[in-house]
Design a protein around this motif. Structure first.
Motif, PDB file in Angstrom:
ATOM      1  N   ILE A 122       0.851  -1.190   0.000  1.00 31.14           N
ATOM      2  CA  ILE A 122       0.000   0.000   0.000  1.00 31.14           C
ATOM      3  C   ILE A 122       0.888   1.242   0.000  1.00 31.14           C
ATOM      4  O   ILE A 122       1.658   1.472   0.937  1.00 31.14           O
ATOM      5  CB  ILE A 122      -0.951   0.007   1.209  1.00 31.14           C
ATOM      6  N   GLY A 123       0.796   2.025  -1.074  1.00 30.04           N
ATOM      7  CA  GLY A 123       1.570   3.259  -1.195  1.00 30.04           C
ATOM      8  C   GLY A 123       0.767   4.450  -0.700  1.00 30.04           C
ATOM      9  O   GLY A 123      -0.218   4.294   0.031  1.00 30.04           O
ATOM     10  N   GLU A 124       1.185   5.632  -1.128  1.00 27.54           N
ATOM     11  CA  GLU A 124       0.589   6.850  -0.574  1.00 27.54           C
ATOM     12  C   GLU A 124      -0.510   7.396  -1.492  1.00 27.54           C
ATOM     13  O   GLU A 124      -1.687   7.221  -1.189  1.00 27.54           O
ATOM     14  CB  GLU A 124       1.695   7.865  -0.324  1.00 27.54           C
ATOM     15  N   ALA A 125      -0.141   8.007  -2.578  1.00 26.43           N
ATOM     16  CA  ALA A 125      -1.137   8.595  -3.484  1.00 26.43           C
ATOM     17  C   ALA A 125      -0.596   8.559  -4.898  1.00 26.43           C
ATOM     18  O   ALA A 125       0.612   8.645  -5.098  1.00 26.43           O
ATOM     19  CB  ALA A 125      -1.426  10.032  -3.073  1.00 26.43           C
ATOM     20  N   PRO A 126      -1.489   8.453  -5.891  1.00 23.08           N
ATOM     21  CA  PRO A 126      -1.014   8.444  -7.280  1.00 23.08           C
ATOM     22  C   PRO A 126      -0.349   9.760  -7.648  1.00 23.08           C
ATOM     23  O   PRO A 126      -0.725  10.816  -7.152  1.00 23.08           O
ATOM     24  CB  PRO A 126      -2.300   8.274  -8.095  1.00 23.08           C
ATOM     25  N   ASP A 129       1.909  10.236 -13.534  1.00 15.44           N
ATOM     26  CA  ASP A 129       1.935   9.068 -14.429  1.00 15.44           C
ATOM     27  C   ASP A 129       0.808   8.099 -14.074  1.00 15.44           C
ATOM     28  O   ASP A 129       0.137   7.543 -14.948  1.00 15.44           O
ATOM     29  CB  ASP A 129       3.285   8.333 -14.320  1.00 15.44           C
ATOM     30  N   GLU A 130       0.620   7.887 -12.775  1.00 18.49           N
ATOM     31  CA  GLU A 130      -0.411   6.952 -12.308  1.00 18.49           C
ATOM     32  C   GLU A 130      -1.796   7.484 -12.682  1.00 18.49           C
ATOM     33  O   GLU A 130      -2.679   6.728 -13.084  1.00 18.49           O
ATOM     34  CB  GLU A 130      -0.300   6.769 -10.783  1.00 18.49           C
ATOM     35  N   ASP A 131      -1.987   8.796 -12.522  1.00 18.17           N
ATOM     36  CA  ASP A 131      -3.264   9.434 -12.840  1.00 18.17           C
ATOM     37  C   ASP A 131      -3.590   9.252 -14.329  1.00 18.17           C
ATOM     38  O   ASP A 131      -4.715   8.968 -14.713  1.00 18.17           O
ATOM     39  CB  ASP A 131      -3.167  10.922 -12.480  1.00 18.17           C
ATOM     40  N   LEU A 135      -3.135   3.357 -13.033  1.00 18.89           N
ATOM     41  CA  LEU A 135      -2.488   2.240 -12.334  1.00 18.89           C
ATOM     42  C   LEU A 135      -1.483   2.776 -11.314  1.00 18.89           C
ATOM     43  O   LEU A 135      -0.817   3.782 -11.584  1.00 18.89           O
ATOM     44  CB  LEU A 135      -1.733   1.346 -13.335  1.00 18.89           C
ATOM     45  N   PRO A 136      -1.338   2.094 -10.163  1.00 23.11           N
ATOM     46  CA  PRO A 136      -0.396   2.582  -9.162  1.00 23.11           C
ATOM     47  C   PRO A 136       1.059   2.278  -9.535  1.00 23.11           C
ATOM     48  O   PRO A 136       1.340   1.285 -10.200  1.00 23.11           O
ATOM     49  CB  PRO A 136      -0.790   1.808  -7.893  1.00 23.11           C
ATOM     50  N   PHE A 137       1.948   3.139  -9.105  1.00 25.30           N
ATOM     51  CA  PHE A 137       3.394   2.926  -9.222  1.00 25.30           C
ATOM     52  C   PHE A 137       3.821   2.538 -10.645  1.00 25.30           C
ATOM     53  O   PHE A 137       4.361   1.459 -10.870  1.00 25.30           O
ATOM     54  CB  PHE A 137       3.860   1.861  -8.214  1.00 25.30           C
ATOM     55  N   VAL A 138       3.552   3.434 -11.591  1.00 23.80           N
ATOM     56  CA  VAL A 138       4.017   3.194 -12.965  1.00 23.80           C
ATOM     57  C   VAL A 138       5.095   4.197 -13.376  1.00 23.80           C
ATOM     58  O   VAL A 138       5.664   4.083 -14.442  1.00 23.80           O
ATOM     59  CB  VAL A 138       2.852   3.224 -13.987  1.00 23.80           C
ATOM     60  N   ALA A 140       8.678   6.671 -12.152  1.00 21.95           N
ATOM     61  CA  ALA A 140      10.061   6.334 -11.769  1.00 21.95           C
ATOM     62  C   ALA A 140      10.097   5.543 -10.466  1.00 21.95           C
ATOM     63  O   ALA A 140      10.830   4.548 -10.345  1.00 21.95           O
ATOM     64  CB  ALA A 140      10.873   7.617 -11.636  1.00 21.95           C
ATOM     65  N   SER A 141       9.299   5.946  -9.466  1.00 20.68           N
ATOM     66  CA  SER A 141       9.340   5.212  -8.188  1.00 20.68           C
ATOM     67  C   SER A 141       8.746   3.813  -8.358  1.00 20.68           C
ATOM     68  O   SER A 141       9.168   2.867  -7.673  1.00 20.68           O
ATOM     69  CB  SER A 141       8.637   5.985  -7.077  1.00 20.68           C
ATOM     70  N   GLY A 142       7.817   3.672  -9.292  1.00 22.52           N
ATOM     71  CA  GLY A 142       7.247   2.343  -9.569  1.00 22.52           C
ATOM     72  C   GLY A 142       8.278   1.410 -10.169  1.00 22.52           C
ATOM     73  O   GLY A 142       8.301   0.207  -9.876  1.00 22.52           O
ATOM     74  N   THR A 163      -1.734  -1.203  -4.111  1.00 26.41           N
ATOM     75  CA  THR A 163      -2.730  -0.141  -4.114  1.00 26.41           C
ATOM     76  C   THR A 163      -2.169   1.060  -3.350  1.00 26.41           C
ATOM     77  O   THR A 163      -0.970   1.092  -3.046  1.00 26.41           O
ATOM     78  CB  THR A 163      -4.068  -0.650  -3.536  1.00 26.41           C
ATOM     79  N   ASN A 164      -2.997   2.043  -3.049  1.00 26.44           N
ATOM     80  CA  ASN A 164      -2.569   3.246  -2.322  1.00 26.44           C
ATOM     81  C   ASN A 164      -3.579   3.575  -1.232  1.00 26.44           C
ATOM     82  O   ASN A 164      -4.719   3.101  -1.276  1.00 26.44           O
ATOM     83  CB  ASN A 164      -2.511   4.435  -3.290  1.00 26.44           C
ATOM     84  N   VAL A 165      -3.211   4.457  -0.293  1.00 28.74           N
ATOM     85  CA  VAL A 165      -4.191   4.880   0.722  1.00 28.74           C
ATOM     86  C   VAL A 165      -5.179   5.903   0.169  1.00 28.74           C
ATOM     87  O   VAL A 165      -6.232   6.130   0.752  1.00 28.74           O
ATOM     88  CB  VAL A 165      -3.556   5.461   2.014  1.00 28.74           C
ATOM     89  N   PHE A 243      10.709   2.255   3.566  1.00 28.35           N
ATOM     90  CA  PHE A 243      10.916   3.571   2.960  1.00 28.35           C
ATOM     91  C   PHE A 243      10.215   3.589   1.600  1.00 28.35           C
ATOM     92  O   PHE A 243      10.253   2.602   0.850  1.00 28.35           O
ATOM     93  CB  PHE A 243      12.401   3.846   2.742  1.00 28.35           C
ATOM     94  N   HIS A 244       9.596   4.726   1.287  1.00 31.09           N
ATOM     95  CA  HIS A 244       8.923   4.859  -0.007  1.00 31.09           C
ATOM     96  C   HIS A 244       9.985   4.865  -1.120  1.00 31.09           C
ATOM     97  O   HIS A 244      11.038   5.495  -0.964  1.00 31.09           O
ATOM     98  CB  HIS A 244       8.144   6.177  -0.027  1.00 31.09           C
ATOM     99  N   PRO A 245       9.730   4.176  -2.249  1.00 30.07           N
ATOM    100  CA  PRO A 245      10.728   4.162  -3.333  1.00 30.07           C
ATOM    101  C   PRO A 245      11.095   5.567  -3.812  1.00 30.07           C
ATOM    102  O   PRO A 245      12.258   5.799  -4.177  1.00 30.07           O
ATOM    103  CB  PRO A 245      10.055   3.362  -4.457  1.00 30.07           C
TER     104      PRO A 245
HETATM  105  N1  URA Z   1       3.701   7.004  -5.153  1.00 33.23           N
HETATM  106  C1  URA Z   1       2.751   6.361  -4.467  1.00 33.23           C
HETATM  107  O1  URA Z   1       2.741   6.354  -3.237  1.00 33.23           O
HETATM  108  N2  URA Z   1       1.836   5.701  -5.160  1.00 33.23           N
HETATM  109  C2  URA Z   1       1.805   5.651  -6.481  1.00 33.23           C
HETATM  110  O2  URA Z   1       0.931   5.001  -7.044  1.00 33.23           O
HETATM  111  C3  URA Z   1       2.832   6.322  -7.167  1.00 33.23           C
HETATM  112  C4  URA Z   1       3.770   7.001  -6.492  1.00 33.23           C
END
Ligand code: URA
Length: 273
Positions: A122-126, A129-131, A135-138, A140-142, A163-165, A243-245
């Motif tokens: 579970i990540g934070e927010a799109p 790129d995700e928007d 799709l989540p994490f697509v 650079a951090s994805g 997914t994300n929160v 840690f978040h990517p």
């Molecule tokens: N960072 C997040 O936390 N979630 C995403 O989907 C993309 C970047």
């Protein structure tokens, strides 16, 4: 303020001010006397853009409702609790009208990967790129996240679900507000119950604090195991904060700690029953 002479300067000024999305087809000059008098300051005036993949729905854009926070959370709980499958939860989220972020986002970013996977992240927010892709994490951090998962034998195609929160991109990539997180939380909690993972991984401080209901930052929350409990789960789920990517991309010196966390997660995933 210096004069803004060229379209490039005007565009740069807007981007610096955090305006990086259009929510209307044509600009409105509100200095003209015949311009609409009411600036859409209330959420009821914000109409969500049509979702690009559903052309037929464009004629009936969804109206985001003005509701007091307890009513928003109640609507979210009612919709989320009625869902029995990931598909039903996704449909419930489509029907949800309580989060203002939905009005400015291009797509709902629900999840990616295998919903039957043993590991749920579970990540934070799109982001942007995700928007765009829904799709989540697509971004650079994805890409870094995919490499981190691969290092311990996990992939979205097979054994990881992401997914994300928060399901919609906050404009200008600002942090989601506590109200926006609270509006999405009943869906996230039900999502965990439906997927029922063996291990939960929380990416970044905002995700960790929200799901674990803790006030410490990620530096204190990472490096140890927690048990995530909820009424709809038959047993507590072993949970780690990482840690978040995106943070690791900015602070590569901390990859060493993240690697240590990943190895401990791998040990638990691969533990023989
Ligand atoms: N960072 C997040 O936390 N979630 C995403 O989907 C993309 C970047």
């Amino acid at each position: 303020m210096d004069a803004l002479d060229t379209p490039g300067e005007i565009l740069r000024w807007h981007i610096d001010a955090g305006v990086d999305e259009c929510i209307g087809e044509s600009p409105v000059n509100r200095y003209l006397t015949d311009a609409p008098k009411t600036i859409p300051a209330t959420l009821s005036n914000i109409v969500a853009p049509p979702e690009p993949q559903k052309a037929s729905a464009a004629a009936t854009p969804q109206r985001i409702e003005v509701m007091a926070q307890p009513e928003v959370v109640q609507q979210a709980c009612d919709l989320a609790q009625a869902a029995k499958t990931v598909e039903e939860l996704r449909a419930a989220l489509d029907a949800f009208t309580g989060c203002a972020l939905k009005a400015t986002a291009t797509n709902t970013v629900f999840a990616d990967g295998n919903p039957k996977a043993p590991v749920m992240l579970i990540g934070e927010a799109p982001g942007a790129d995700e928007d765009r892709q829904g799709l989540p994490f697509v971004g650079a951090s994805g890409q870094l996240l995919d490499r981190m998962l691969a290092s311990i034998g996990l992939s979205r195609a097979e054994n990881a679900y992401i997914t994300n929160v928060v399901f919609w991109r906050p404009p200008g990539n600002r942090n989601p507000t506590t109200g926006e997180i609270a509006a999405c939380l009943p869906f996230v909690e039900r999502h965990i119950e439906i997927v029922d993972p063996q291990v939960l991984i929380l990416l970044g401080g905002s995700s960790a604090k929200t799901i674990l209901a803790r006030s410490e930052g990620i530096t204190r929350l990472r490096g140890k195991w927690f048990e995530y409990e909820s009424a709809g789960l038959s047993r507590p789920v072993p949970t780690r904060a990482l840690f978040h990517p995106a943070y690791l991309l900015r602070t590569p010196g901390h990859k060493r700690l993240a690697w240590r966390d990943l190895l401990e997660i791998s040990d638990v995933i691969n533990k023989k029953p």
